[in-house]
Design a protein around this motif. Structure first.
Motif, mmCIF file in Angstrom:
data_model
loop_
_atom_site.group_PDB
_atom_site.id
_atom_site.type_symbol
_atom_site.label_atom_id
_atom_site.label_comp_id
_atom_site.label_asym_id
_atom_site.label_seq_id
_atom_site.Cartn_x
_atom_site.Cartn_y
_atom_site.Cartn_z
ATOM 1 N N LYS A 141 0.818 -1.220 0.000
ATOM 2 C CA LYS A 141 0.000 0.000 0.000
ATOM 3 C C LYS A 141 0.847 1.263 0.000
ATOM 4 C CE LYS A 141 -2.826 -0.941 3.475
ATOM 5 N NZ LYS A 141 -3.974 -0.736 4.388
ATOM 6 N N GLN A 142 2.144 1.111 0.174
ATOM 7 C CA GLN A 142 3.058 2.249 0.085
ATOM 8 C C GLN A 142 3.645 2.388 -1.320
ATOM 9 O OE1 GLN A 142 5.970 1.860 3.277
ATOM 10 N NE2 GLN A 142 4.439 0.915 4.598
ATOM 11 N N ASN A 143 3.280 1.460 -2.214
ATOM 12 C CA ASN A 143 3.784 1.463 -3.578
ATOM 13 C C ASN A 143 2.779 2.174 -4.484
ATOM 14 O OD1 ASN A 143 3.849 0.206 -6.397
ATOM 15 N ND2 ASN A 143 5.784 -0.532 -5.567
ATOM 16 N N GLU A 144 3.205 3.223 -5.133
ATOM 17 C CA GLU A 144 2.299 4.037 -5.942
ATOM 18 C C GLU A 144 1.675 3.252 -7.091
ATOM 19 O OE1 GLU A 144 4.056 7.633 -7.299
ATOM 20 O OE2 GLU A 144 4.479 8.414 -5.287
ATOM 21 N N CYS A 147 -1.023 0.949 -5.705
ATOM 22 C CA CYS A 147 -2.200 1.742 -5.312
ATOM 23 C C CYS A 147 -2.988 2.195 -6.532
ATOM 24 C CB CYS A 147 -1.767 2.944 -4.485
ATOM 25 S SG CYS A 147 -0.989 2.527 -2.904
#
Length: 256
Positions: A141-144, A147
């Motif tokens: 969820k921290q990967n653009e 997401c």
């Protein structure tokens, strides 16, 4: 846009092509859009139906996802088949969708011609794999790019979809464990098991052991492991996978 009603909620599905009905079942955190690249390869000779399970994609959301998620998904698919009047459908399930497909075949063999189960965990949940899934999604969820892909599939509430899915996966592993409501030995329809030897979600040799175990338990199953590709194998080996499915379904049709 097509919907049908299930337990007072709307399930979205798309249809394309003509011929024998073929259901494509998406996996966890995904929706039917995941099949967009492979869909044209199936449309030439099949009436392809691609649903979004409840809580996913363009289907209605749920207050809480059931811990017996993949069995519930199978009930949604049987309801869709009843709604459309389908008999003896072919089903291809990806990852969690593969578990739903096998549950459907075990519970409703009269509705199913054959199943292809691609890239799934096994007969029961592994605590190690469940924790890997939980942590992997937390960091993803921290990967653009990740997401953006989920936003494309589910819309602005994509994060709540992923969190609800993860909670269900963890709850299932803790309270249920078994993926199927009936023994795999009870299977009455032909089953093709597929996966990639390079699948990053599971330990090396996962599919060799799993598929050998299932094929020993039931004569209805056979398997194919792709040498290369990620998770799911069907999307990283599309042309070979479609050819394999076409051959398999043709064989099962000939035995009707």
């Amino acid at each position: 846009m097509s919907y049908f009603s299930y337990k007072n909620k709307k399930i979205y599905y798309e249809e394309a092509g003509e011929g024998k009905p073929l259901l494509l079942l998406h996996g966890n955190t995904a929706c039917g859009k995941m099949f967009t690249p492979i869909l044209p390869l199936f449309m030439a000779g099949c009436h392809v139906i691609v649903p979004d399970f409840l809580g996913c994609g363009q289907s209605d959301r749920c207050e809480k996802w059931p811990s017996d998620l993949w069995y519930e998904w199978s009930r949604q698919i049987s309801a869709l088949c009843e709604y459309k009047g389908f008999e003896k459908v072919n089903i291809i399930g990806s990852s969690g969708g593969a578990i739903a497909a096998i549950n459907m075949a075990l519970d409703n063999p009269e509705m199913v011609n054959a199943v292809v189960a691609d890239s799934f965990e096994g007969l029961n949940a592994s605590p190690e794999v469940t924790e890997q899934i939980r942590m992997g999604r937390k960091f993803a969820k921290q990967n653009e790019e990740f997401c953006a892909m989920l936003k494309m599939m589910h819309g602005e509430d994509w994060e709540s979809v992923v969190d609800a899915d993860t909670e269900a996966v963890v709850a299932h592993a803790k309270t249920i464990g078994l993926f199927f409501h009936k023994p795999i030995e009870d299977l009455k329809v032909k089953l093709l098991l597929t996966g990639s030897a390079e699948d990053e979600m599971f330990p090396k040799g996962h599919y060799e052991k799993l598929f050998a175990d299932i094929c020993c338990r039931t004569c209805m199953a056979k398997s194919h492991i792709f040498e290369h590709g990620g998770h799911p194998a069907m999307m990283s080996n599309m042309e070979e996978f479609v050819a394999l499915c076409d051959e398999f379904f043709a064989e099962t049709n000939n035995t009707d």
